[in-house]
Design a protein around this motif. Sequence first.
Motif, PDB file in Angstrom:
ATOM      1  N   GLY A  40      -0.079   3.812 -14.159  1.00  0.00           N
ATOM      2  CA  GLY A  40       1.292   4.268 -13.987  1.00  0.00           C
ATOM      3  C   GLY A  40       1.364   5.694 -13.488  1.00  0.00           C
ATOM      4  N   GLY A  41       2.611   6.195 -13.413  1.00  0.00           N
ATOM      5  CA  GLY A  41       2.839   7.502 -12.803  1.00  0.00           C
ATOM      6  C   GLY A  41       2.190   8.664 -13.518  1.00  0.00           C
ATOM      7  N   GLY A  42       2.111   8.642 -14.856  1.00  0.00           N
ATOM      8  CA  GLY A  42       1.477   9.734 -15.584  1.00  0.00           C
ATOM      9  C   GLY A  42       0.041   9.450 -15.937  1.00  0.00           C
ATOM     10  N   SER A  43      -0.533   8.401 -15.353  1.00  0.00           N
ATOM     11  CA  SER A  43      -1.888   7.984 -15.703  1.00  0.00           C
ATOM     12  C   SER A  43      -2.693   7.744 -14.427  1.00  0.00           C
ATOM     13  CB  SER A  43      -1.815   6.724 -16.576  1.00  0.00           C
ATOM     14  OG  SER A  43      -3.084   6.243 -16.908  1.00  0.00           O
ATOM     15  N   VAL A  44      -2.995   6.494 -14.126  1.00  0.00           N
ATOM     16  CA  VAL A  44      -3.744   6.147 -12.916  1.00  0.00           C
ATOM     17  C   VAL A  44      -2.771   5.510 -11.937  1.00  0.00           C
ATOM     18  CG1 VAL A  44      -5.713   4.899 -11.961  1.00  0.00           C
ATOM     19  CG2 VAL A  44      -5.813   5.791 -14.307  1.00  0.00           C
ATOM     20  N   ARG A  45      -2.404   6.258 -10.909  1.00  0.00           N
ATOM     21  CA  ARG A  45      -1.460   5.745  -9.929  1.00  0.00           C
ATOM     22  C   ARG A  45      -2.138   4.706  -9.024  1.00  0.00           C
ATOM     23  NH1 ARG A  45       0.133  11.741  -8.194  1.00  0.00           N
ATOM     24  NH2 ARG A  45      -2.049  11.914  -8.886  1.00  0.00           N
ATOM     25  N   GLY A  46      -1.333   3.810  -8.519  1.00  0.00           N
ATOM     26  CA  GLY A  46      -1.838   2.679  -7.759  1.00  0.00           C
ATOM     27  C   GLY A  46      -1.773   1.400  -8.558  1.00  0.00           C
ATOM     28  N   ASP A 106      -6.926   8.819  -7.962  1.00  0.00           N
ATOM     29  CA  ASP A 106      -6.917   8.655  -9.416  1.00  0.00           C
ATOM     30  C   ASP A 106      -7.965   7.620  -9.815  1.00  0.00           C
ATOM     31  OD1 ASP A 106      -4.810  10.372  -9.325  1.00  0.00           O
ATOM     32  OD2 ASP A 106      -3.298   8.959 -10.050  1.00  0.00           O
ATOM     33  N   ALA A 107      -8.491   7.771 -11.018  1.00  0.00           N
ATOM     34  CA  ALA A 107      -9.469   6.813 -11.532  1.00  0.00           C
ATOM     35  C   ALA A 107      -9.291   6.691 -13.041  1.00  0.00           C
ATOM     36  CB  ALA A 107     -10.891   7.262 -11.200  1.00  0.00           C
ATOM     37  N   GLY A 108      -9.635   5.513 -13.583  1.00  0.00           N
ATOM     38  CA  GLY A 108      -9.530   5.341 -15.022  1.00  0.00           C
ATOM     39  C   GLY A 108      -9.860   3.929 -15.457  1.00  0.00           C
ATOM     40  N   GLN A 109      -9.998   3.798 -16.780  1.00  0.00           N
ATOM     41  CA  GLN A 109     -10.240   2.482 -17.361  1.00  0.00           C
ATOM     42  C   GLN A 109      -9.998   2.532 -18.857  1.00  0.00           C
ATOM     43  OE1 GLN A 109      -9.962  -0.647 -17.305  1.00  0.00           O
ATOM     44  NE2 GLN A 109     -11.566  -1.060 -15.769  1.00  0.00           N
ATOM     45  N   VAL A 110      -9.579   1.392 -19.415  1.00  0.00           N
ATOM     46  CA  VAL A 110      -9.363   1.220 -20.844  1.00  0.00           C
ATOM     47  C   VAL A 110     -10.414   0.252 -21.370  1.00  0.00           C
ATOM     48  CG1 VAL A 110      -7.768   0.362 -22.609  1.00  0.00           C
ATOM     49  CG2 VAL A 110      -6.896   1.686 -20.672  1.00  0.00           C
ATOM     50  N   ILE A 164       3.455   7.310  -3.498  1.00  0.00           N
ATOM     51  CA  ILE A 164       3.134   5.914  -3.234  1.00  0.00           C
ATOM     52  C   ILE A 164       1.617   5.786  -3.232  1.00  0.00           C
ATOM     53  CG2 ILE A 164       3.267   6.233  -0.723  1.00  0.00           C
ATOM     54  CD1 ILE A 164       4.264   3.312  -0.569  1.00  0.00           C
ATOM     55  N   ALA A 165       1.109   4.790  -3.956  1.00  0.00           N
ATOM     56  CA  ALA A 165      -0.332   4.636  -4.113  1.00  0.00           C
ATOM     57  C   ALA A 165      -0.699   3.162  -4.067  1.00  0.00           C
ATOM     58  CB  ALA A 165      -0.794   5.260  -5.431  1.00  0.00           C
ATOM     59  N   MET A 166      -1.954   2.919  -3.743  1.00  0.00           N
ATOM     60  CA  MET A 166      -2.452   1.549  -3.711  1.00  0.00           C
ATOM     61  C   MET A 166      -3.787   1.479  -4.443  1.00  0.00           C
ATOM     62  SD  MET A 166      -3.704   1.289   0.253  1.00  0.00           S
ATOM     63  CE  MET A 166      -2.058   1.657   0.812  1.00  0.00           C
ATOM     64  N   PRO A 167      -4.063   0.341  -5.074  1.00  0.00           N
ATOM     65  CA  PRO A 167      -5.335   0.207  -5.787  1.00  0.00           C
ATOM     66  C   PRO A 167      -6.488  -0.088  -4.836  1.00  0.00           C
ATOM     67  CG  PRO A 167      -4.040  -1.784  -6.021  1.00  0.00           C
ATOM     68  CD  PRO A 167      -3.194  -0.819  -5.255  1.00  0.00           C
ATOM     69  N   ILE A 168      -7.650   0.416  -5.176  1.00  0.00           N
ATOM     70  CA  ILE A 168      -8.870   0.083  -4.452  1.00  0.00           C
ATOM     71  C   ILE A 168      -9.477  -1.171  -5.086  1.00  0.00           C
ATOM     72  CG2 ILE A 168     -11.171   0.899  -3.786  1.00  0.00           C
ATOM     73  CD1 ILE A 168      -8.871   2.375  -2.437  1.00  0.00           C
ATOM     74  N   ASN A 169      -9.927  -2.091  -4.230  1.00  0.00           N
ATOM     75  CA  ASN A 169     -10.505  -3.351  -4.725  1.00  0.00           C
ATOM     76  C   ASN A 169      -9.499  -4.072  -5.621  1.00  0.00           C
ATOM     77  OD1 ASN A 169     -12.391  -5.401  -5.091  1.00  0.00           O
ATOM     78  ND2 ASN A 169     -13.452  -4.326  -6.759  1.00  0.00           N
ATOM     79  N   ARG A 170      -8.343  -4.356  -5.044  1.00  0.00           N
ATOM     80  CA  ARG A 170      -7.236  -4.955  -5.788  1.00  0.00           C
ATOM     81  C   ARG A 170      -7.622  -6.300  -6.376  1.00  0.00           C
ATOM     82  NH1 ARG A 170      -2.620  -8.121  -4.457  1.00  0.00           N
ATOM     83  NH2 ARG A 170      -3.386  -8.306  -2.301  1.00  0.00           N
ATOM     84  N   GLN A 171      -7.245  -6.526  -7.635  1.00  0.00           N
ATOM     85  CA  GLN A 171      -7.528  -7.758  -8.358  1.00  0.00           C
ATOM     86  C   GLN A 171      -6.297  -8.670  -8.332  1.00  0.00           C
ATOM     87  OE1 GLN A 171     -10.638  -8.328  -9.569  1.00  0.00           O
ATOM     88  NE2 GLN A 171     -11.149  -6.335  -8.647  1.00  0.00           N
ATOM     89  N   ASP A 206     -17.121   0.762 -14.991  1.00  0.00           N
ATOM     90  CA  ASP A 206     -16.121  -0.194 -14.525  1.00  0.00           C
ATOM     91  C   ASP A 206     -14.802   0.508 -14.176  1.00  0.00           C
ATOM     92  OD1 ASP A 206     -17.927  -2.296 -15.046  1.00  0.00           O
ATOM     93  OD2 ASP A 206     -17.243  -2.434 -17.127  1.00  0.00           O
ATOM     94  N   MET A 207     -14.923   1.675 -13.564  1.00  0.00           N
ATOM     95  CA  MET A 207     -13.744   2.476 -13.242  1.00  0.00           C
ATOM     96  C   MET A 207     -12.915   1.795 -12.160  1.00  0.00           C
ATOM     97  SD  MET A 207     -14.057   5.222 -15.178  1.00  0.00           S
ATOM     98  CE  MET A 207     -13.125   6.513 -14.400  1.00  0.00           C
ATOM     99  N   ARG A 208     -11.622   1.937 -12.257  1.00  0.00           N
ATOM    100  CA  ARG A 208     -10.697   1.473 -11.229  1.00  0.00           C
ATOM    101  C   ARG A 208     -10.093   2.700 -10.532  1.00  0.00           C
ATOM    102  NH1 ARG A 208      -8.753  -3.502 -11.366  1.00  0.00           N
ATOM    103  NH2 ARG A 208      -8.456  -3.000  -9.159  1.00  0.00           N
ATOM    104  N   TYR A 209      -9.892   2.573  -9.205  1.00  0.00           N
ATOM    105  CA  TYR A 209      -9.460   3.709  -8.406  1.00  0.00           C
ATOM    106  C   TYR A 209      -8.154   3.389  -7.682  1.00  0.00           C
ATOM    107  CZ  TYR A 209     -14.261   5.276  -9.140  1.00  0.00           C
ATOM    108  OH  TYR A 209     -15.450   5.651  -9.709  1.00  0.00           O
ATOM    109  N   GLY A 210      -7.347   4.400  -7.554  1.00  0.00           N
ATOM    110  CA  GLY A 210      -6.125   4.316  -6.766  1.00  0.00           C
ATOM    111  C   GLY A 210      -6.018   5.527  -5.863  1.00  0.00           C
ATOM    112  N   VAL A 211      -5.555   5.342  -4.632  1.00  0.00           N
ATOM    113  CA  VAL A 211      -5.387   6.446  -3.678  1.00  0.00           C
ATOM    114  C   VAL A 211      -3.952   6.421  -3.176  1.00  0.00           C
ATOM    115  CG1 VAL A 211      -7.813   6.447  -2.988  1.00  0.00           C
ATOM    116  CG2 VAL A 211      -6.165   5.036  -1.735  1.00  0.00           C
ATOM    117  N   GLY A 212      -3.468   7.567  -2.779  1.00  0.00           N
ATOM    118  CA  GLY A 212      -2.100   7.601  -2.294  1.00  0.00           C
ATOM    119  C   GLY A 212      -1.704   8.940  -1.731  1.00  0.00           C
ATOM    120  N   ILE A 213      -0.481   8.993  -1.276  1.00  0.00           N
ATOM    121  CA  ILE A 213       0.117  10.215  -0.753  1.00  0.00           C
ATOM    122  C   ILE A 213       1.497  10.371  -1.389  1.00  0.00           C
ATOM    123  CG2 ILE A 213      -1.136  10.187   1.428  1.00  0.00           C
ATOM    124  CD1 ILE A 213       1.381   9.006   2.721  1.00  0.00           C
ATOM    125  N   GLY A 214       2.018  11.567  -1.320  1.00  0.00           N
ATOM    126  CA  GLY A 214       3.331  11.825  -1.901  1.00  0.00           C
ATOM    127  C   GLY A 214       4.046  12.944  -1.184  1.00  0.00           C
TER     128      GLY A 214
END
Length: 708
Positions: A601-607, A649-653, A685-692, A663-671
């Motif tokens: 989400g917006g305050g965490s991992v965008r995308g 952005d990157a992160g995982q739970v 606006i962001a999009m996930p890398i390797n979208r599931q 097993d990190m997930r990545y999101g890239v974007g511009i604003g």
Amino acid sequence: MNRRQAYHVRRILAVALMTASPLPLMAQSATPTVPAEAVQSEAEEPILPDDQFEARLPKVPGDATATDPNAPLPSIDSWIDQQMPQEAGTPTELPPAIDPAEEQELAQPLPPLDSVTVPANVAANQDPNAKLPDVRYATSIEGFGKTGLEDEFRGASALIDGKGKAETAAMVQARAQEDEKLATRLLYSEGYYDATALASLDQAGDGTLKAVISVTPGKRYKIGNIVITADQTVPPNLVRDSLPLKSGDFIVATLVESAEANVALKLPENGYPFAKVGERDILLDPATVTGDYTLPVTVGPRGTFRKIVTSGEKQAFGADHMEVIKRYKPGQIYDSRKVDDLRKALVATALFSSVSVEPVQTGEAGPDGTEYVDLMVEQEAGPPRTLAGEAGYGTGQGFRAEGTWTHRNMFRPEGALILGAIAGTQEQGASATFRRSNAGKRDKTFQTGITLNHQNYDAYEAFTAGLNVGWSRQSTPIFQKRWTYSYGAEVLLTNEQVVTNLLTADKTRRTYFIGGLPVQIGYDRSNDLLNPTKGFRANVRAEPEGSLQGNFSPYLRASFDLTGYYPVSDSLVIAGRAKVGTISGVSRDDVAPSRRIYAGGGGSVRGFGYQELGPKDANNDPVGGRSVNEFAVEGRYRFGNYGVVAFVDAGQVYESSMPKFKDMRYGVGIGGRFYTNFGPFRADIAMPINRQPGESKFALYIGIGQAF
């Protein structure tokens, strides 16, 4: 002279005698000089013999020769007719001065303006709206040499600012004269007191004007002897040490003025609230090219703090609460920085429309030969009620708007009542809070409240009621604090939908009764609260909590956040963030879904959508975890009130209690950013890398303030 002309002359003389102004006194001879020709002419032929003159005088009442003493005086016209009978052949009226035909023509009314025709060639030459061609000119600047002032002169020059054209040549000349004065002022300000400047205008063969500013700087003067006239201070050299000037320095106006301002600043900071800096005197010596500098300073009494007094027609609170807010103790040496701090703290309460703090000389003896100084607070209370709101949209979180109504001084002093409401597509709620600012101590806030909330996300649905109480020290936009903290207690009663089997996604509803003791400590070395461009922030939060129903099962929720900001240039800032979090002492299924750890989400991992990362059930809905790691880096480029941002952005739970950093997930974007006086408006606006499967192609985030 006929009788009509004589009457006209007499009337003129009479009016002249009645209206003449007094003449200035002048030296005169004892006997006036009369031309001989006039005397001879008067003697040869008198105008009117005396006996005839007497006979022609009108008889006045009371005169023995008058026939009727009570008769009124004759009119001037009858007297003239009597004394000057009409001669034969003399007309009774003067001929008209103007021919009757001409007079009749002048009496005719003027024709209207629109009926007047003007020849085409005359109209073209006399058109008042016709724009004359601009006067073109070139500018030449000579003589500044190694003074280093030519660029500054060009920046303020009227000739340069005119861009080589003017309406008239007189305007060019006026600009040149202004630049002549400007050049002299600039040279004087840098110590060239023998400088001269001359402006001239020449005309080239093609008719173009050339404005020439010719400068002769002369020698540059230095400071000679420095003399300060002031009473004794504690410490003894306080005034001289506060004046950062020394012999041999060039006499530069800005340096001299800033040095004197430093004296006016340092004396009140060191116990002299009523010090006054007098007018300097610089005596120039062309022989040595130096100037002896003399500065008179009125030190005034050395003071110590005593008490606060306040006045104002409409007061927010009294002097007793101001004594709580102040940072000094009575009897301490006066320091203007502590006075400024008190004023800022009063402004930070947001309860005043105007407030000022000034020292008051009491004349009463204080300790160690000082004099007591009181502080006078002039205040005018402002409107105590405010309405505030914020709104945003996030993929997975939907639209969310929050509004509050606040009465900041309902329970004086600084006792506020805050009513809040949340309206959104996936969250609704209401709250009521009592908050006491500066509660018994400066910057300490007491707060207690009640909340009712409903949340419906993919991860869980919860109906929650809560009570909380706490004490805190937090930053404000006016007073950003280095250290912040909060501690307190909360009790929650929540009914939530829980997934009982990840493989089948079976769900049931459970009620949790939870108690917690949240504690948070923050350290802030950034340069701005809402839009930092350098420095860093660190924040640690720990919350021991557990179930208050049935068997008590305690566990610990904890997290650590670190953000940093590095200015590559005035326009480009690199920002980074890292976060780790954990829940330890209990299994995931024993933690209420709303109290688990999520990411995305917006305050965490965008995308990614809100709370989208981490373990999922058979329906691909997140179920939360017990640990998290997040990282982000942004490049923020600003131009004026606008800016662009690129980020990763990157992160995982994780289900485990400690983050695994894999097993990190990545999101890239511009604003984009639009900077306002209360913080930047943000759209990312962001999009996930390797979208599931089930994940969005892109995510949109809108809000106020930077992402971190």
